[in-house]
Design an enzyme around this catalytic site. Structure first.
Site, PDB file in Angstrom:
ATOM      1  CB  CYS A   1      -4.416  -8.503  -1.558  1.00  0.00           C
ATOM      2  SG  CYS A   1      -5.365  -7.318  -2.509  1.00  0.00           S
TER       3      CYS A   1
ATOM      4  CD  GLU B   1      -9.834  -2.650  -4.470  1.00  0.00           C
ATOM      5  OE1 GLU B   1      -9.754  -2.591  -3.247  1.00  0.00           O
ATOM      6  OE2 GLU B   1      -9.376  -1.776  -5.229  1.00  0.00           O
TER       7      GLU B   1
ATOM      8  NE  ARG C   1      -3.730  -0.171  -2.792  1.00  0.00           N
ATOM      9  CZ  ARG C   1      -4.549  -0.395  -1.778  1.00  0.00           C
ATOM     10  NH1 ARG C   1      -5.451  -1.357  -1.856  1.00  0.00           N
ATOM     11  NH2 ARG C   1      -4.465   0.300  -0.671  1.00  0.00           N
TER      12      ARG C   1
ATOM     13  NE  ARG D   1      -4.070  -1.735   2.388  1.00  0.00           N
ATOM     14  CZ  ARG D   1      -4.243  -2.902   3.002  1.00  0.00           C
ATOM     15  NH1 ARG D   1      -3.293  -3.421   3.730  1.00  0.00           N
ATOM     16  NH2 ARG D   1      -5.400  -3.542   2.889  1.00  0.00           N
TER      17      ARG D   1
ATOM     18  CG  ASN E   1     -10.388  -5.675   3.062  1.00  0.00           C
ATOM     19  OD1 ASN E   1     -10.604  -6.834   3.390  1.00  0.00           O
ATOM     20  ND2 ASN E   1      -9.211  -5.097   3.225  1.00  0.00           N
ATOM     21  CG  ASP E   2     -12.622  -1.311  -1.197  1.00  0.00           C
ATOM     22  OD1 ASP E   2     -13.444  -0.688  -0.503  1.00  0.00           O
ATOM     23  OD2 ASP E   2     -11.438  -0.959  -1.321  1.00  0.00           O
TER      24      ASP E   2
ATOM     25  NE  ARG F   1     -12.544  -0.883   3.683  1.00  0.00           N
ATOM     26  CZ  ARG F   1     -11.450  -1.153   2.995  1.00  0.00           C
ATOM     27  NH1 ARG F   1     -11.476  -1.151   1.662  1.00  0.00           N
ATOM     28  NH2 ARG F   1     -10.334  -1.442   3.600  1.00  0.00           N
TER      29      ARG F   1
END
Ligand code: PEP
Ligand code: MG
Length: 678
Positions: A609, A538, A445, A409, A561-562, A572
């Site tokens: 991920c 995502e 990323r 990240r 997550n997304d 979220r």
């Protein structure tokens, strides 16, 4: 001066979210904006002030705008309120009360009845803790005694506020680096409260009337929190808790007191509390905490996420009778099945000891075997790599047996500053990480920020729905200079290791093509060999189009997550919905299956991920669906690798197919538990 009269049409009035939208909008203007609701008056740049108006559906507000940009402000405020302040007409009503505990997806109910000395909550972080209870309550600072001996002046308060700001900025950054966006947002909200103009004015007024700064601060916080809490809205009661949390932080700094969380007894304890604030949870001495037993909160609460990150067992959503347990009395906390046993019988203690030893042994063995590849019993190799944010993470990941970095990240380089990092600055960081990782792949990323996390040096439009706005790749494509600078830095650093590039939030092939084209042009310009470039999956549209995207893209990494947030249409970071957000929902699993299938059809690989990749209930299903790589938080690496080595891939295909046919996430978890005897 301009004036406006307008009726609130939001179903539940000006509750926390629309109020925040309004305040954020008003803050963009230089003009002073005052809102009247009957006799009540609010400074529209202060969230607390707006909330305490108590405006409900149908309330008529009078708004006065005074200043150089009053005309534009009037037009924008009017249209924003008419448009529902981000809620629209069809928005679902916020729940009247928190989601019932029984709906938490990770609570896998045992069919056997609970024993009389056992309470059942939600297992939020696996493992077993046995030890003395420590009832954690917020420390009351004896204001009156202190005020007698210490004159607390205005400057002392300003100094405490400045230090609180520093601490909160640091915590916000740490959480972002660890990928905990929801927790980062909490500290960000605390920062907003520190700067609330109305709050500060109220403190100052009290001070001028002769209270010392300590009392002026404490009383103002308490009054505001009480007013907000009395509005009886679950979303607002969280704001009241935030206010108290911030208030305590500043008070401690004013009197030089330690946070009680820093001063646990000098022996390991099981921390029992009604709730833990994010500030408490991150400041405990981790060596003295055996586990967490918490009355409020769900499995995706910050305490749960942090407990998992620390490898400590946690049970949340437990009956509040735990608050009556005597300090030092022994309890057994089972974070795997969500039970808490008090007054344990000798045989129960003995059994729990055995289970704890087995759990510790499993962890120890996993760590010892961390370097052994993750190959299933029947020979399927799964790449286990790390989610990282810094050079330090990369170094730790290597020690934990990571085969590479599956998600670097890069946001941490861009946040908490007033200008963008230079190409040279970025190059140094990417190069150092590439060098440390050697031949192992490092997937960088590109910048993933947006309306939910604006950068002060990027001009952005105000957005009604920032999560559906200019985020991730969309933002970068609209800021080609910023994007090129990052791509150049990554490309140059790629000569020092095995760097690959990944674009976030891609929802459409055009976005990938535009990004790849910019990358290709820069490669030619810099005379650098072609770098592998993939995308994060995502957004449901990308998952559904995976077979088409895979023709052009080098790899997929699924950001669950997304993907969960967008598939289930649940923010979220939403505290009331957190218990329902489970990446094992069959709808999300079907999109994951489609992504993997699409990738393999074109000979490409697909990984995960998001947090789901380290969930022991998800790992077998993901392998059954054919996943090639799991990128997980650094502490999870050894356990995920060990779990994979204990599985047989050929057994998991039908399990995965059954999971796709389940109706709910809970059913999926039950299925895995039953089939794999977990
Ligand atoms: C994800 O969305 O799953 C992901 C890994 O990205 P982030 O959590 O940084 O949004
Ligand atoms: Mg994401």
């Amino acid at each position: 001066m301009k004036q406006l009269e307008i009726t609130i049409t939001n179903e539940t009035g000006l509750h926390a979210r629309p109020a925040k939208t309004l305040v954020n909008l008003v803050k963009q203007f230089k003009s002073n904006v005052t809102i009247w609701h009957g006799e009540k008056k609010a400074n529209a740049k202060s969230l607390i002030s707006v909330l305490t108006l108590g405006a409900s559906k149908g309330s008529l507000l009078k708004i006065e705008i005074n200043g150089e940009d009053e005309e534009t402000a009037l037009a924008e405020i009017e249209s924003a309120i008419m448009a529902g302040l981000g809620e629209g007409e069809t928005e679902e009503k916020p729940a009247a009360s928190p989601a019932p505990k029984s709906e938490a997806p990770r609570a896998i109910e045992e069919s056997k009845p609970t024993k009389a000395n056992t309470l059942r909550g939600v297992g939020a972080a696996p493992g077993i803790a046995i030890g003395p209870v420590y009832q954690f309550q917020h420390q009351e600072i004896p204001i009156d005694e202190i005020s007698d001996t210490l004159v607390v002046g205005w400057e002392r308060l300003q100094d405490a506020l400045a230090r609180a700001r520093e601490q909160l900025n640091k915590l916000n950054k740490q959480m972002i680096e660890q990928g905990m966006k929801a927790e980062a947002a909490i500290f960000d909200a605390h920062l907003g409260l520190l700067d609330d103009p109305e709050l500060n004015e109220a403190v100052h007024e009290r001070f001028q009337k002769g209270r010392d700064a300590l009392k002026a601060w404490k009383e103002t916080i308490e009054d505001s929190a009480m007013v907000v809490a009395a509005l009886n809205d679950p979303l607002l009661s969280a704001r009241a808790d935030d206010l108290r949390d911030v208030g305590r932080r500043v008070l401690r700094l004013m009197v030089g007191a330690e946070n009680k969380a820093d001063t646990l007894p000098d022996k390991p304890v099981v921390v029992v509390a009604r709730e833990l604030s994010p500030s408490d949870t991150v400041s405990f001495n981790k060596d003295l905490v055996l586990g967490f037993c918490i009355v409020n909160g769900g499995p995706t609460s910050h305490t749960a996420i942090l407990a998992r990150a620390l490898g400590l067992p946690a049970v949340v959503g437990v009956d509040e009778s735990v608050l009556n347990f005597e300090n030092d009395s022994y309890i057994i906390l089972n974070g795997s099945d969500g039970t808490v046993t008090f007054n344990p019988l000798p045989e129960e203690l003995q059994l729990a000891e055995q289970e704890r030893n087995a759990w510790l042994e499993k962890r120890r063995a996993a760590l010892e075997q961390a370097a052994t590849p993750a190959v299933t019993a029947d020979g399927r190799h799964v790449e286990v790599v790390a989610n990282a944010g810094t050079l330090e993470d990369a170094e730790k990941a290597l020690k934990m047996g990571a085969a590479g970095i599956g998600l670097l990240r890069t946001e941490f380089l861009f946040l908490e500053r007033t200008t963008a990092p230079t190409e040279a600055e970025q190059f140094e960081v990417y190069r150092s990480i590439a060098e440390v990782m050697g031949k192992r792949p490092v997937i960088v990323r590109t910048l993933d920020v947006g309306g939910d996390k604006p950068l002060p040096y990027i001009e952005m439009q105000r957005e009604e729905n920032p999560f559906l706005g200019e985020r991730g790749i969309r933002l970068c494509l609209n800021r080609p200079e910023l994007f090129r600078q990052q791509l150049r830095a990554i490309l140059r650093a790629s000569l020092y290791g095995n760097l690959q590039i990944m674009f976030p939030m891609v929802g459409d092939i055009e976005e990938y093509r535009r990004a790849r084209l910019m990358l290709d042009e820069l490669q030619i310009e810099l005379k650098i060999p072609r770098v592998t470039a993939g995308i994060m999956i995502e957004v449901p549209s990308a998952a559904l189009m995976a077979d088409v995207l895979a023709r052009e893209v080098d790899f997929f990494s699924i950001g669950t997550n997304d993907l969960t947030q967008y598939t289930l249409a649940m923010d979220r970071g939403h505290s009331l919905l957190s218990a329902k957000q489970d990446g094992l929902h069959p709808a999300v699993l079907r999109l994951i299956a489609k992504t993997i299938e699409g990738a393999h059809k074109c000979g490409k690989w697909a990984g995960i991920c998001g947090e789901l990749g380290a969930d022991p209930y998800a790992v077998p299903i993901l392998i059954g669906l054919g996943i090639d790589e799991l990128s997980v938080s650094v502490p999870s690496i050894p356990l995920v690798k060990a779990q994979i080595r204990g599985l047989k891939a050929s057994d998991l295909q039908s399990l995965a197919q059954q999971a796709l046919e389940c109706a709910t996430a809970r059913d999926v978890r039950e299925l895995v538990k039953k089939e794999l005897k977990m």
